[in-house]
Structures are given as structure tokens and as C-alpha cells.
Design a protein around this motif. Structure first.
Motif, PDB file in Angstrom:
ATOM      1  N   PHE A 118       0.790  -1.153   0.001  1.00  0.00           N
ATOM      2  CA  PHE A 118       0.088  -0.020   0.158  1.00  0.00           C
ATOM      3  C   PHE A 118       0.869   1.190  -0.059  1.00  0.00           C
ATOM      4  O   PHE A 118       0.409   2.369   0.704  1.00  0.00           O
ATOM      5  CB  PHE A 118      -0.813   0.141   1.101  1.00  0.00           C
ATOM      6  N   ALA A 119       2.020   1.390  -0.625  1.00  0.00           N
ATOM      7  CA  ALA A 119       3.029   2.359  -0.815  1.00  0.00           C
ATOM      8  C   ALA A 119       1.955   3.624  -1.460  1.00  0.00           C
ATOM      9  O   ALA A 119       1.424   3.213  -2.476  1.00  0.00           O
ATOM     10  CB  ALA A 119       4.168   2.159  -1.341  1.00  0.00           C
ATOM     11  N   ASP A 120       2.263   4.732  -0.928  1.00  0.00           N
ATOM     12  CA  ASP A 120       1.460   5.990  -1.475  1.00  0.00           C
ATOM     13  C   ASP A 120      -0.090   5.691  -1.346  1.00  0.00           C
ATOM     14  O   ASP A 120      -0.792   6.391  -2.132  1.00  0.00           O
ATOM     15  CB  ASP A 120       1.889   6.147  -2.843  1.00  0.00           C
ATOM     16  N   GLU A 121      -0.720   4.919  -0.656  1.00  0.00           N
ATOM     17  CA  GLU A 121      -2.234   4.656  -0.547  1.00  0.00           C
ATOM     18  C   GLU A 121      -2.627   5.119   0.808  1.00  0.00           C
ATOM     19  O   GLU A 121      -1.897   5.363   1.752  1.00  0.00           O
ATOM     20  CB  GLU A 121      -2.695   3.212  -0.490  1.00  0.00           C
ATOM     21  N   ASN A 122      -3.933   5.393   0.831  1.00  0.00           N
ATOM     22  CA  ASN A 122      -4.378   6.198   2.193  1.00  0.00           C
ATOM     23  C   ASN A 122      -4.517   4.732   3.089  1.00  0.00           C
ATOM     24  O   ASN A 122      -5.769   4.021   2.442  1.00  0.00           O
ATOM     25  CB  ASN A 122      -5.819   6.757   1.763  1.00  0.00           C
ATOM     26  N   VAL A 123      -4.078   4.249   4.273  1.00  0.00           N
ATOM     27  CA  VAL A 123      -3.995   3.473   4.968  1.00  0.00           C
ATOM     28  C   VAL A 123      -4.563   3.925   6.265  1.00  0.00           C
ATOM     29  O   VAL A 123      -3.993   4.752   7.034  1.00  0.00           O
ATOM     30  CB  VAL A 123      -2.779   2.847   4.921  1.00  0.00           C
TER      31      VAL A 123
END
Length: 195
Positions: A118-123
Motif C-alpha cells: 500500500f505504498a502511497d495509498e491512504n491506509v
């Protein structure tokens, strides 16, 4: 399970608005993680799934439960957890059964998973994480996240540092003091919205 189904049915049969859907992770010990989602407000992009199956022991056999949703035009990856409970407040590096050690390992595994998937995702990582976030580094099982303030933020840190009346367990029994164990961690992609 029957009460869970009853709750969702009540939500859908109430005078309120919404189309409520539910999901439960399947396991054999009846300690499943779950989601109840108002699908008229939140779009489900991918139904929930479990991750890190090979590391189940560190998660007290309650595997992290991930769902991808869209809310207000923003995709979110939510990782629901219920970590191993109890312990003595100290991390014992030489004891794989140590509760704090297991929780720290769970955090390290989740950080690696987020970085790889989830790199660069809204987690949003949340749930009953069964430990305090305001402890000193030596015994803080969340230090891998806390030590990276440009990457992660505990949205509930102000609560953890504040009045015990607002903690998730404000003196829940006469045998235990108040503590704050339910947490919400966000990735830096959500910092602006949080602020």
C-alpha cells in the motif's frame, strides 16, 4: 454470530437511512473481526480479506482484516486488528510467548506489509491493539510507527496523553486501572485530512 446478524437487520429495518452490509472474518474460535458498512455512503471497492496468514501466531490467530473502500471520492485501505492481550508491560526479546513481543512483531509485520502493498495509498490501521501508545521507547510495541512521524500518525495520541475518562477502558473493573488500548493509525497520505 446471531447478534451480529440481528444488529445489521435492525440497522436496515430502522427509520434511518442507509443500506448496511456486514462482513466477518471466518475462524474457528468465534473471535472474528468484522465490518458493518453503510454502503449508501461508503463504496466497497474490494470486499474484506485476511492477510499475513503465515504469521497468525503473532496476531493471536485473529488475522488482520483488510477492506478497500471509497469515501467522499477517496480510496481507503482499512486494516482491522485485534492483537494478543495481557502481559507485564515489558518486551522480552528472548520469549516468543511474551505478549508484548508478539504485539511488536505484529506491528513490524504490518508495517512491512503496508510498505510492500500500500505504498502511497491512504491506509488506516485500527482496532483493539491491546497496548498503550504513550509508553517510552524501550517497552513501546508501536515504536516502529511512532519513530517515523513523517510516515505514520496515531490519530488517538491526544486521547492517550489526555484525561483517562476518555480512554477506551476508563477503569473497566476494580482489578484494573484505566488504560487506552483501541487505536487508529493513519499513513501520511491522510495527514492533511486529519489536520
Amino acid at each position: 454470530e446471531s447478534y451480529f446478524i440481528e444488529l445489521v437487520n435492525e440497522l436496515n429495518n430502522s427509520e434511518g437511512s442507509g443500506d448496511w452490509v456486514s462482513y466477518r472474518a471466518e475462524d474457528s474460535n468465534n473471535l472474528e473481526l468484522a465490518y458493518i458498512i453503510n454502503s449508501s455512503v461508503v463504496e466497497i471497492i474490494e470486499e474484506p480479506y485476511t492477510i499475513l496468514e503465515e504469521w497468525s501466531y503473532y496476531f493471536a490467530n485473529r488475522l488482520p482484516y483488510v477492506v478497500e473502500v471509497s469515501y467522499s471520492g477517496k480510496n481507503l485501505f482499512i486494516i482491522n486488528n485485534h492483537y494478543k492481550c495481557c502481559g507485564d508491560g515489558s518486551i522480552n526479546e528472548n520469549d516468543n510467548w511474551d505478549e508484548e513481543y508478539r504485539r511488536r512483531q505484529a506491528n513490524l509485520l504490518l508495517e512491512e506489509y503496508i510498505k510492500n502493498n500500500f505504498a502511497d495509498e491512504n491506509v488506516i490501521l485500527l482496532g483493539d491493539l491491546n497496548d498503550e501508545i504513550q509508553e517510552e521507547e524501550a517497552n513501546n510495541v508501536f515504536w516502529n510507527f511512532i519513530s517515523k512521524p513523517d510516515e505514520y500518525l496515531f490519530a488517538d495520541m491526544e486521547i492517550a496523553m489526555g484525561d483517562a475518562d476518555y480512554w477506551s477502558w476508563p477503569g473497566w473493573s476494580s482489578n484494573y486501572s484505566a488504560t487506552h488500548l483501541m487505536h487508529i493509525l493513519i499513513s501520511n497520505e491522510l495527514f492533511e485530512e486529519f489536520n
